[in-house]
Design a protein around this motif. Structure first.
Motif, PDB file in Angstrom:
ATOM      1  N   ARG A   9       0.808  -1.204   0.000  1.00 24.48           N
ATOM      2  CA  ARG A   9       0.000   0.000   0.000  1.00 24.48           C
ATOM      3  C   ARG A   9       0.852   1.269   0.000  1.00 24.48           C
ATOM      4  O   ARG A   9       0.346   2.363   0.042  1.00 24.48           O
ATOM      5  N   CYS A  98      -5.744 -13.195   4.017  1.00 27.68           N
ATOM      6  CA  CYS A  98      -6.019 -11.753   3.952  1.00 27.68           C
ATOM      7  C   CYS A  98      -5.105 -11.051   2.955  1.00 27.68           C
ATOM      8  O   CYS A  98      -5.521 -10.092   2.295  1.00 27.68           O
ATOM      9  N   GLU A 102      -6.762  -9.099  -0.278  1.00 27.09           N
ATOM     10  CA  GLU A 102      -6.552  -7.665  -0.465  1.00 27.09           C
ATOM     11  C   GLU A 102      -5.998  -7.364  -1.849  1.00 27.09           C
ATOM     12  O   GLU A 102      -6.306  -6.322  -2.437  1.00 27.09           O
ATOM     13  N   ARG A 107     -10.234  -0.927  -1.533  1.00 24.77           N
ATOM     14  CA  ARG A 107     -10.676  -0.506  -0.202  1.00 24.77           C
ATOM     15  C   ARG A 107     -12.151  -0.116  -0.183  1.00 24.77           C
ATOM     16  O   ARG A 107     -12.728   0.092   0.884  1.00 24.77           O
ATOM     17  N   SER A 123      -3.793  -5.592   6.657  1.00 24.26           N
ATOM     18  CA  SER A 123      -3.966  -5.692   5.205  1.00 24.26           C
ATOM     19  C   SER A 123      -4.868  -4.585   4.664  1.00 24.26           C
ATOM     20  O   SER A 123      -4.752  -4.201   3.501  1.00 24.26           O
ATOM     21  N   ARG A 124      -5.751  -4.053   5.502  1.00 27.15           N
ATOM     22  CA  ARG A 124      -6.641  -2.967   5.086  1.00 27.15           C
ATOM     23  C   ARG A 124      -5.983  -1.599   5.230  1.00 27.15           C
ATOM     24  O   ARG A 124      -6.642  -0.571   5.044  1.00 27.15           O
TER      25      ARG A 124
END
Length: 388
Positions: A9, A98, A102, A107, A123-124
């Motif tokens: 990310r 996860c 992802e 998101r 992971s979020r």
């Protein structure tokens, strides 16, 4: 804090950790890799075993899952030191679920899970300091230190927890899918639950109405083969959880293969938006016991645990791919792991600096502000709120 975010990310293809090393590949050139096992499907044609990826994504998978693993190992030590109290359920062994999920979604898609939730929070887009602070009940935690291990949330990334009641998150996840369809969004909701929750009646009720209304609901059974200390075959007449939807399609996935998870979740999202719900069974494994109060070795053998580690470990599988495709050297991957350990230790130290919640927080988040809560009764203990 930014350094503690998951690598995939970060805006740059190479993390600050990796900038100091040579040649770990950050290439985005296409790469196709076959999944470790075929998908097994129920009333649907399975996706291809050939998964499109890139060297940069494989490196990110290795980094992200190693970071998750190290966080959970550190949480074990903090629990034993009594810095984490109450319930604590660790995710080591299951990281590919996860991480792969992802990689296949955005998101804007929603995820809701049970109490084994730390790594999904990462992971979020969650960071290590916030995670450790919540585990230790500190103010800067993701739930302000009031949720603890089982109640992680990240609303801005559509991560809705973190639930302690077995199976109760599944109807909520289907409700999220209802909202997505009502708003005409091209997004889906993933509701994660374990094999121990797979026999819950509320799961089937929620799946039934999701199928009737063709909601973009994806039910994900993380089958780690033990509901607490009970083997799946002792609790379920049919442990083929991907078939449990009956009239709802299902897919069995090697949940220890991050690329297989990515492919299955991409397939499931496309299916759910077009056709309604689907059930994914992730064949995975947890190395720790059910929770920190469970040694995890009374109902299974140590040989079984070590055998899964040697043959199916999700991190080691990606390590082998990186080495086989000459995308990194063993020394470079070891250096990355050393930096991850330092990063986790620094995050723990930072989280410890945060104070505990103020005593006044005991009375917050009970009623919505502005609803005019009043006391009634002779002892003034009867509280009523005027709802809009």
């Amino acid at each position: 804090m930014a350094a503690a975010m998951l690598l995939r990310r970060l805006p740059a293809a190479r993390s600050p950790i990796m900038a100091a090393t040579r040649a770990i590949s950050d290439s985005t050139a296409p790469l196709t890799i076959e999944t470790s096992m075929p998908f097994t499907a129920h009333i649907v044609d399975p996706p291809s075993r050939d998964v499109a990826t890139t060297p940069a994504e494989l490196v990110a998978f290795f980094h992200d899952m190693s970071l998750m693993r190290r966080m959970e190992i550190a949480a074990d030590s903090l629990y034993k030191a009594k810095l984490i109290r109450g319930f604590c359920h660790l995710y080591d062994g299951q990281e590919a679920v996860c991480a792969g999920m992802e990689a296949a979604i955005t998101r804007k898609d929603s995820i809701i899970t049970a109490y084994r939730d730390h790594c999904i929070f990462l992971s979020r887009g969650g960071d290590l300091v916030t995670a450790f602070a919540e585990l230790m009940g500190r103010q800067v935690g993701c739930s302000r230190g009031k949720g603890g291990s089982m109640h992680f949330y990240k609303k801005d990334a559509n991560f809705y927890g973190g639930h302690g009641i077995v199976g109760a998150q599944v109807p909520l996840g289907c409700g999220l899918a209802f909202a997505q369809k009502y708003r005409k969004e091209d997004t889906v909701s993933f509701s994660l639950y374990g094999d121990g929750a797979a026999n819950q009646g509320q799961l089937f009720e929620a799946l039934n109405i999701s199928a009737l209304w063709k909601l973009p609901a994806i039910l994900v059974c993380e089958n780690n083969h033990y509901g607490m200390g009970t083997a799946e075959w002792r609790a379920a007449k049919s442990p083929s959880y991907y078939k449990r939807g009956d009239y709802v399609p299902g897919l069995k996935v090697d949940g220890m293969d991050v690329l297989a998870v990515k492919q299955a979740c991409k397939f499931a999202k496309e299916h759910a938006i077009a056709n309604g719900p689907i059930v994914l069974e992730m064949d995975t494994y947890r190395y720790h016991g059910h929770s920190m109060s469970d040694p995890g070795s009374t109902y299974r053998t140590r040989d079984e645990i070590s055998g899964v580690r040697q043959e199916r470990d999700p991190i080691e599988r990606v390590r082998k791919l990186l080495l086989a495709h000459d995308l990194a050297t063993p020394a470079e991957l070891k250096d990355m792991e050393k930096e991850i350990r330092k990063e986790v230790d620094a995050a723990i130290a930072k989280a410890k600096e945060s104070p505990m919640p103020d005593a006044s927080e005991l009375f917050t988040n009970v009623y919505v502000k502005g609803f005019g809560v009043e006391s009634f009764g002779a002892d003034r203990k009867e509280l009523r709120a005027t709802l809009p």
